[in-house]
Design a protein around this motif. Structure first.
Motif, short mmCIF file in Angstrom:
data_model
loop_
_atom_site.label_atom_id
_atom_site.label_comp_id
_atom_site.label_asym_id
_atom_site.label_seq_id
_atom_site.Cartn_x
_atom_site.Cartn_y
_atom_site.Cartn_z
N ARG A 144 1.11 -1.13 -0.13
CA ARG A 144 -0.10 0.04 -0.02
C ARG A 144 0.83 1.07 0.04
NH1 ARG A 144 -2.96 -3.57 -1.02
NH2 ARG A 144 -5.22 -3.88 -0.17
N ARG A 147 3.36 2.41 3.10
CA ARG A 147 3.50 1.55 4.25
C ARG A 147 5.01 1.43 4.53
NH1 ARG A 147 0.11 -3.64 3.67
NH2 ARG A 147 -1.75 -2.13 4.21
N LYS A 150 6.88 4.23 5.75
CA LYS A 150 6.62 4.64 7.02
C LYS A 150 7.37 3.84 8.30
CE LYS A 150 2.00 6.47 5.97
NZ LYS A 150 0.59 6.00 5.83
N THR A 232 -2.05 -6.87 5.28
CA THR A 232 -3.23 -5.86 4.94
C THR A 232 -4.11 -6.05 5.94
OG1 THR A 232 -2.18 -5.16 2.90
CG2 THR A 232 -4.44 -4.64 3.71
N ILE A 235 -3.34 -5.26 9.65
CA ILE A 235 -3.38 -3.61 9.75
C ILE A 235 -4.71 -3.16 9.91
CG2 ILE A 235 -2.42 -1.59 8.66
CD1 ILE A 235 0.06 -3.19 7.97
N ASP A 236 -5.43 -3.43 8.71
CA ASP A 236 -7.00 -2.86 8.57
C ASP A 236 -7.74 -3.15 9.79
OD1 ASP A 236 -6.25 -1.74 6.36
OD2 ASP A 236 -7.23 -3.20 4.85
N LEU A 241 -2.96 0.78 14.30
CA LEU A 241 -2.15 0.69 12.86
C LEU A 241 -2.84 1.06 11.75
CD1 LEU A 241 -0.90 -3.11 13.62
CD2 LEU A 241 0.50 -0.94 13.82
N ARG A 242 -4.06 0.85 11.67
CA ARG A 242 -4.81 1.04 10.70
C ARG A 242 -4.95 2.76 10.26
NH1 ARG A 242 -9.43 -0.69 12.16
NH2 ARG A 242 -10.45 1.13 12.91
N ASP A 245 -1.23 3.52 9.01
CA ASP A 245 -1.20 3.28 7.61
C ASP A 245 -1.72 4.08 6.66
OD1 ASP A 245 -0.36 0.98 5.76
OD2 ASP A 245 -2.33 0.46 5.50
N ARG A 246 -3.04 4.58 7.12
CA ARG A 246 -3.53 5.50 6.13
C ARG A 246 -3.05 6.81 5.98
NH1 ARG A 246 -9.59 2.67 6.66
NH2 ARG A 246 -9.16 0.64 6.04
#
Length: 250
Positions: A144, A147, A150, A232, A235-236, A241-242, A245-246
């Motif tokens: 993504r 990701r 980061k 993924t 994380i979602d 974390l979500r 990540d976004r």
């Protein structure tokens, strides 16, 4: 951003191996993006690092080269460590299996130099595994926008004060992050392997030799878990974390 723009000039001049279209991919949104970011990051990391740690810079470029082979000529029908090992058992050498060998070679090169003054032994093998494993894990995270970069910055910035490889990698990562988050470019195997190798080198230089085996076990464990569990999805499904990540992603 200037790093990516500079490599894009090479792209337009026809200087990139295979030509510009070979470095274009479709991302998870269905948009076409360029992989020149990965080339830019590998160069941006290795060039300053070569002034102080030539062997580390060579390991980063070697890892990037292995990734580039997979980017340009990879068999998209073979996925994961299990798939590549299965192909080997059938007598077929995939670009992914070749890349694993190159990453191990990059790890050996870096570890051999790191332990030049302290004596080489079993912990040197562990150090090589950490470099190769970190390079591979960074590639597994690059699914993504932003990701892998980061994670690289979270790991690299605390080490940057004392470890040139972490400092060079963090600087290059910050330079390409806006284009990555904006969905205009992506690391690909070329850039992800370079990021992971640089951070792996920084880690083995920073860690005491006795800590290498536990970290190698962690990297190996995450690699094996990735064969069955989607990072993924995890994380979602995890608050915090979500959001991280976004953050910043288009």
């Amino acid at each position: 951003m200037a790093l990516t723009q500079g490599v894009c000039l090479l792209d337009r001049a026809g200087a990139l191996p295979g030509g510009g279209r070979r470095w274009v991919r479709v991302n998870h949104r269905g948009d076409e993006v360029t992989l020149v970011e990965g080339v830019a990051l590998a160069i941006g990391t290795a060039a300053p690092l070569a002034l102080v740690e030539p062997a580390s810079a060579a390991a980063v470029l070697l890892a990037a080269g292995g990734g580039a082979v997979d980017d340009l000529a990879g068999d998209t029908g073979v996925k994961g460590l299990r798939g590549h090992l299965g192909a080997l058992r059938q007598g077929r050498v995939t670009t992914g299996a070749l890349k694993v060998g190159v990453l191990v070679g990059a790890g050996v090169l870096a570890a051999w130099e790191v332990d030049r003054d302290r004596g080489r032994g079993a912990s040197t093998l562990a150090a090589a595994g950490v470099v190769a494993g970190a390079a591979n894990l960074a590639n597994l995270l690059d699914l993504r926008p932003g990701r892998a970069l980061k994670v690289a910055l979270l790991v690299g910035l605390p080490l940057a004060r004392t470890q040139p490889a972490a400092a060079a990698c963090s600087g290059a990562a910050l330079a390409v992050l806006p284009d990555d988050l904006g969905g205009r470019s992506m690391l690909g195997d070329t850039g992800a392997n370079a990021v992971g190798a640089a951070l792996g080198v920084a880690a083995v230089r920073h860690l005491p030799p006795r800590a290498r085996w536990p970290w190698l076990s962690v990297l190996a464990g995450l690699t094996l878990v990735s064969e069955r569990v989607s990072f993924t999805r995890v994380i979602d499904a995890t608050p915090g974390l979500r959001q991280l990540d976004r953050w910043g992603r288009r």
